[in-house]
Scaffold this motif. Sequence first.
Motif, PDB file in Angstrom:
ATOM      1  N   ILE A  24      26.282  16.400  44.735  1.00  0.00           N
ATOM      2  CA  ILE A  24      24.971  15.828  45.013  1.00  0.00           C
ATOM      3  C   ILE A  24      24.046  16.889  45.611  1.00  0.00           C
ATOM      4  O   ILE A  24      22.866  16.964  45.262  1.00  0.00           O
ATOM      5  N   ALA A  25      24.580  17.726  46.492  1.00  0.00           N
ATOM      6  CA  ALA A  25      23.766  18.781  47.104  1.00  0.00           C
ATOM      7  C   ALA A  25      23.299  19.805  46.064  1.00  0.00           C
ATOM      8  O   ALA A  25      22.158  20.284  46.129  1.00  0.00           O
ATOM      9  N   VAL A  26      24.154  20.130  45.101  1.00  0.00           N
ATOM     10  CA  VAL A  26      23.762  21.070  44.044  1.00  0.00           C
ATOM     11  C   VAL A  26      22.672  20.470  43.173  1.00  0.00           C
ATOM     12  O   VAL A  26      21.665  21.131  42.871  1.00  0.00           O
ATOM     13  N   THR A  37      20.149  30.543  47.473  1.00  0.00           N
ATOM     14  CA  THR A  37      20.767  31.205  48.608  1.00  0.00           C
ATOM     15  C   THR A  37      22.255  31.368  48.322  1.00  0.00           C
ATOM     16  O   THR A  37      22.777  30.756  47.379  1.00  0.00           O
ATOM     17  N   PRO A  38      22.958  32.178  49.104  1.00  0.00           N
ATOM     18  CA  PRO A  38      24.408  32.291  48.883  1.00  0.00           C
ATOM     19  C   PRO A  38      25.140  30.951  49.022  1.00  0.00           C
ATOM     20  O   PRO A  38      26.128  30.722  48.328  1.00  0.00           O
ATOM     21  N   LEU A  39      24.638  30.069  49.882  1.00  0.00           N
ATOM     22  CA  LEU A  39      25.281  28.755  50.024  1.00  0.00           C
ATOM     23  C   LEU A  39      25.126  27.930  48.751  1.00  0.00           C
ATOM     24  O   LEU A  39      26.080  27.286  48.298  1.00  0.00           O
ATOM     25  N   VAL A  40      23.947  27.962  48.146  1.00  0.00           N
ATOM     26  CA  VAL A  40      23.739  27.210  46.906  1.00  0.00           C
ATOM     27  C   VAL A  40      24.611  27.782  45.794  1.00  0.00           C
ATOM     28  O   VAL A  40      25.218  27.037  45.018  1.00  0.00           O
ATOM     29  N   MET A  41      24.705  29.112  45.725  1.00  0.00           N
ATOM     30  CA  MET A  41      25.567  29.714  44.702  1.00  0.00           C
ATOM     31  C   MET A  41      27.032  29.373  44.951  1.00  0.00           C
ATOM     32  O   MET A  41      27.790  29.127  44.007  1.00  0.00           O
TER      33      MET A  41
END
Length: 59
Positions: A24-26, A37-41
């Motif tokens: 869901i966050a992606v 950002t690195p977190l999204v990747m």
Amino acid sequence: MKTAALIYIAVILLVVYGWVCNLIAVVHALTANDPFTPLVMGRMIGIPVFILGAILGFF
């Protein structure tokens, strides 16, 4: 024996919940045009790599 089975089921449910939250966050990050950002990747990598997605889903 029953306690171990209940703990096993609880852990599986928590892992699946974390992975769904990650998914869901992606989707939210992609539809909101957030920067990569690195977190999204890491979250994107966590979709096929189930355990990574389950861990990142709680953050």
